[in-house]
Design an enzyme around this catalytic site. Sequence first.
Site, PDB file in Angstrom:
ATOM      1  CB  SER A 247      -0.962   0.014   1.195  1.00 16.57           C
ATOM      2  OG  SER A 247      -0.257   0.061   2.413  1.00 16.57           O
ATOM      3  CE  LYS A 292      -3.045   1.856   5.138  1.00 15.85           C
ATOM      4  NZ  LYS A 292      -2.551   1.319   3.857  1.00 15.85           N
TER       5      LYS A 292
END
EC number: 3.4.21.53
Length: 350
Positions: A247, A292
């Site tokens: 990611s 996040k």
Amino acid sequence: MNRRIKTLTWGAIPLVLLASLVSIDHIPGTNINLSVPYAAEGPGPTINTLGQVDGEDVVSISSADLDETEGNLNMTTVSVRSGMTLSQVISRWLFTDDTIVPIEQVFPPGQSTEEVEESNRTAFISSESSATIAAMNYLNIPVEVEVAEVLTDSAATGIFEPGDKLLSIDGTAISTPGDAQTIVRSKAPGDEITISYERNDAESQATITLREHPDDSSVALLGISMLSVPSSAIEVDYNLEDIGGPSAGMMFSLAVVDKLSPGALNGGKFVAGTGTIAEDGSVGPIGGIAHKVRAAEDAGAEVFLSPADNCAEAMSAKPQDMTILKVDSLSQAIDQMAAYNEGSDFQTCG
């Protein structure tokens, strides 16, 4: 009064025993594990890809003229807690924004912790390679395919060495690891292929008999892992440990472009983000983006770059002082930051 005290005392004993039971992870003196089959996912560390960790550049580029960078291009992560007791799970569910998920979502059945960590490490290395290719393609810098590792007792053992440059397979030129994988996967175990390669500036050829993939006997396996590297003297290294998965790819690629091109991609601002990156520069969705987003806003980010397919989940984090830009490619991420910095039209997830 004495009767009431006795009643309270004896009534409290089951509660104390229950509280003790849900707060220990194993029974002393036995191998009985009392941890529950759930994991907690929450905001993890966020790291500036333009900065340093332990005195080393997170993204290190040598043999090239580097442009001065400003601000932040932070990669974001998700922290995972497992092996918890029932009371710990309940506590995290009640008092944090963590997401409680079945342990199978973190550690698939049949895989050990070590196997999951190795899989994440492999995905991270592949992501680094794709980040380099995407950045080089954006900057119009040619790339070539390099052998990163030769698997033990494979078709390639004793033939290739780390650092060899692969030029062609059966006469077809290859410029990315994907090109090589496509050709090999079109073959069957037992088929022969001829590979042209370069070692120490000398070109050679090798004819190799492909073997079976250990997980699928019908799939051919050469037995090497590959990286794409700039065909010039430029070298790109990523210096992060204990981080897994793909990611961070987009943020790595942005850092490479920022260091090798004039001006600050982020306009000197604090930008964070996430997303996988493919060799062609396309940005893909990831998991845990709400955590996040929270981590980035807590760290002080002004802008967050979100894969388009993650937009709805990103907005579920309800950011208060951070703009979430929607991106689906490396070039769009760069264009979106430019538009934001210039005050022109840009696309948000909201």
